[in-house]
Design an enzyme around this catalytic site. Sequence first.
Site, PDB file in Angstrom:
ATOM      1  N   HIS A 131       0.866  -1.178   0.000  1.00  0.00           N
ATOM      2  CA  HIS A 131       0.000   0.000   0.000  1.00  0.00           C
ATOM      3  C   HIS A 131       0.906   1.231   0.000  1.00  0.00           C
ATOM      4  O   HIS A 131       1.388   1.669   1.051  1.00  0.00           O
ATOM      5  CB  HIS A 131      -0.888   0.026   1.242  1.00  0.00           C
ATOM      6  CG  HIS A 131      -1.901  -1.070   1.301  1.00  0.00           C
ATOM      7  ND1 HIS A 131      -2.875  -1.247   0.343  1.00  0.00           N
ATOM      8  CD2 HIS A 131      -2.101  -2.051   2.218  1.00  0.00           C
ATOM      9  CE1 HIS A 131      -3.630  -2.276   0.658  1.00  0.00           C
ATOM     10  NE2 HIS A 131      -3.182  -2.789   1.788  1.00  0.00           N
ATOM     11  N   VAL A 132       1.137   1.809  -1.156  1.00  0.00           N
ATOM     12  CA  VAL A 132       2.012   2.976  -1.234  1.00  0.00           C
ATOM     13  C   VAL A 132       1.617   3.809  -2.449  1.00  0.00           C
ATOM     14  O   VAL A 132       1.254   3.264  -3.501  1.00  0.00           O
ATOM     15  CB  VAL A 132       3.502   2.558  -1.314  1.00  0.00           C
ATOM     16  CG1 VAL A 132       3.810   1.786  -2.597  1.00  0.00           C
ATOM     17  CG2 VAL A 132       4.420   3.758  -1.158  1.00  0.00           C
TER      18      VAL A 132
END
Length: 309
Positions: free
Chosen positions: A71-72
Amino acid sequence: VLPFPSQVVYNRVGKCGSRTVVLLLRILSEKHGFNLVTSDIHNKTRLTKNEQMELIKNISTAEQPYLFTRHVHFLNFSRFGGDQPVYINIIRDPVNRFLSNYFFRRFGDWRGEQNHMIRTPSMRQEERYLDINVCILENYPECSNPRLFYIIPYFCGQHPRCREPGEWALERAKLNVNENFLLVGILEELEDVLLLLERFLPHYFKDVLSIYKNPEHRKLGNLTVTVKKTVPSPEAIQILYQRMRYEYEFYYYVKEQFHLLKRKFGLKSHIRKPRPRPEFFIPSPLETEEPIGDEEEDDEKWLEDIYKR
């Protein structure tokens, strides 16, 4: 033989089916022998310049072929002198994504791990059981901007303006989708997303659809469904829709591009009957009606061009 991208990044958007896809990737990495690089960091999507450099360095030095997932927000590898990988991602209807996250943070899913308590141990009881309509109608921070501006930054990137709801972030996100992402699918049509991933990235996703449809895998997938989820009132949903207008403009843009891609490869998008869920209160975008004929641009030439970006 098409060029084989040996560096793939799935910067997965939260609550958009990513746990289902990661389950599939674990099976596929063993089956096809690629390096699946995952991260235990789930709550740090925005990075300082030094953190970006460090992460890009770590990813770039991983054993190839690799598929990195975390998640970035979008990372520009070329900005720091690295080779830009092939990006993939999946998004979903913004109101549905928000509701899934709202109830998951409070009550977790069917895995029975009490993971909601682990993820939000400091959440007070009155906050955990806060009625979703009260949260929206009384403008609690969790149910208003900038918290609702969530999907676009995953595609806009790490620039501070990517966190500000507005046209600048929206247009930059669209540009990155066009220039840096091989595929951005929509969760509502997940089987078609998997079908196209298998077509575009066979070294990673060959047989993914048959694995996904396997009854044993479906059992595992069902455990990740958020529990105690309820639908807000029509009034509350309309307020959310207004607050998330940029998110919806981006979602419909991605959906239209995805449908054009499906048409290109002969897949139809069937119009489904309305169901009592948030989309029912939201205008529907154009649907794909007919597949494009064989006389269109050569499929493999198109893929080759994308791999070269």
